[in-house]
Design a protein around this motif. Structure first.
Motif, PDB file in Angstrom:
ATOM      1  N   THR A 132       0.849  -1.177   0.000  1.00  0.00           N
ATOM      2  CA  THR A 132       0.000   0.000   0.000  1.00  0.00           C
ATOM      3  C   THR A 132       0.893   1.237   0.000  1.00  0.00           C
ATOM      4  OG1 THR A 132      -1.638  -1.193   1.305  1.00  0.00           O
ATOM      5  CG2 THR A 132      -1.857   1.188   1.210  1.00  0.00           C
ATOM      6  N   ALA A 133       0.675   2.061  -0.981  1.00  0.00           N
ATOM      7  CA  ALA A 133       1.427   3.317  -1.030  1.00  0.00           C
ATOM      8  C   ALA A 133       0.688   4.327  -0.164  1.00  0.00           C
ATOM      9  CB  ALA A 133       1.529   3.808  -2.459  1.00  0.00           C
ATOM     10  N   MET A 139      -7.685  11.390   8.267  1.00  0.00           N
ATOM     11  CA  MET A 139      -7.628  12.092   9.548  1.00  0.00           C
ATOM     12  C   MET A 139      -8.837  12.996   9.723  1.00  0.00           C
ATOM     13  SD  MET A 139      -3.568  12.855   9.818  1.00  0.00           S
ATOM     14  CE  MET A 139      -3.615  13.534  11.473  1.00  0.00           C
ATOM     15  N   GLU A 140      -9.422  13.480   8.626  1.00  0.00           N
ATOM     16  CA  GLU A 140     -10.584  14.367   8.718  1.00  0.00           C
ATOM     17  C   GLU A 140     -11.842  13.630   9.144  1.00  0.00           C
ATOM     18  OE1 GLU A 140     -10.974  16.194   4.888  1.00  0.00           O
ATOM     19  OE2 GLU A 140      -9.089  17.298   5.082  1.00  0.00           O
ATOM     20  N   ILE A 141     -11.874  12.332   8.961  1.00  0.00           N
ATOM     21  CA  ILE A 141     -13.088  11.540   9.267  1.00  0.00           C
ATOM     22  C   ILE A 141     -13.243  11.338  10.749  1.00  0.00           C
ATOM     23  CG2 ILE A 141     -14.202   9.315   8.955  1.00  0.00           C
ATOM     24  CD1 ILE A 141     -13.010   9.204   6.180  1.00  0.00           C
ATOM     25  N   LEU A 143      -4.183  11.124   0.944  1.00  0.00           N
ATOM     26  CA  LEU A 143      -5.068  10.098   1.457  1.00  0.00           C
ATOM     27  C   LEU A 143      -5.034  10.062   2.989  1.00  0.00           C
ATOM     28  CD1 LEU A 143      -7.057   7.833   0.807  1.00  0.00           C
ATOM     29  CD2 LEU A 143      -5.115   6.292   0.582  1.00  0.00           C
ATOM     30  N   THR A 144      -3.850  10.158   3.532  1.00  0.00           N
ATOM     31  CA  THR A 144      -3.696  10.185   5.003  1.00  0.00           C
ATOM     32  C   THR A 144      -4.452  11.373   5.587  1.00  0.00           C
ATOM     33  OG1 THR A 144      -1.535   9.126   4.813  1.00  0.00           O
ATOM     34  CG2 THR A 144      -2.032  10.220   6.892  1.00  0.00           C
TER      35      THR A 144
END
Length: 106
Positions: free
Chosen positions: A93-94, A104-106, A99-100
């Protein structure tokens, strides 16, 4: 055995397969049939235009089935089994910063 090959060679679909196999270069895939039917058609292709042919199988059972059928269909030809390779299943997994950040916003 020749009677079997003579009969299947008259089928229009088998004629297309034989024509495809007869090309000098490229790969041929046989879909829609399985088991001994596929083995008989492959053997017929080989008999009509003998050339080195590689058959890739997805299981040891499939290899045994091919070997058994081809030994009977092509008794005068050498059939060689190449050993299976051990394959390690890997997934990677890249991690992207974008994406990170979304996670974190969720």
């Amino acid at each position: 055995m020749n009677i079997i090959f003579d009969k299947i060679s008259t089928d229009p679909t088998v004629k297309k397969i034989l024509s495809s196999y007869g090309r000098d270069k490229g790969q041929s895939y046989i879909y829609g049939i399985s088991g001994t039917q596929k083995h008989v058609i492959a053997a017929d292709c080989y008999l009509q235009k003998p050339k080195m042919t590689v058959i890739i199988c997805s299981s040891n059972e499939a290899v045994e089935s091919w070997l058994d059928d081809l030994a009977g269909l092509l008794p005068n030809d050498k059939i060689v089994e190449l050993p299976a390779l051990d394959v390690v299943s890997v997934s990677a997994t890249a991690k992207s910063m974008e994406l990170t950040g979304k996670r974190m916003e969720i």
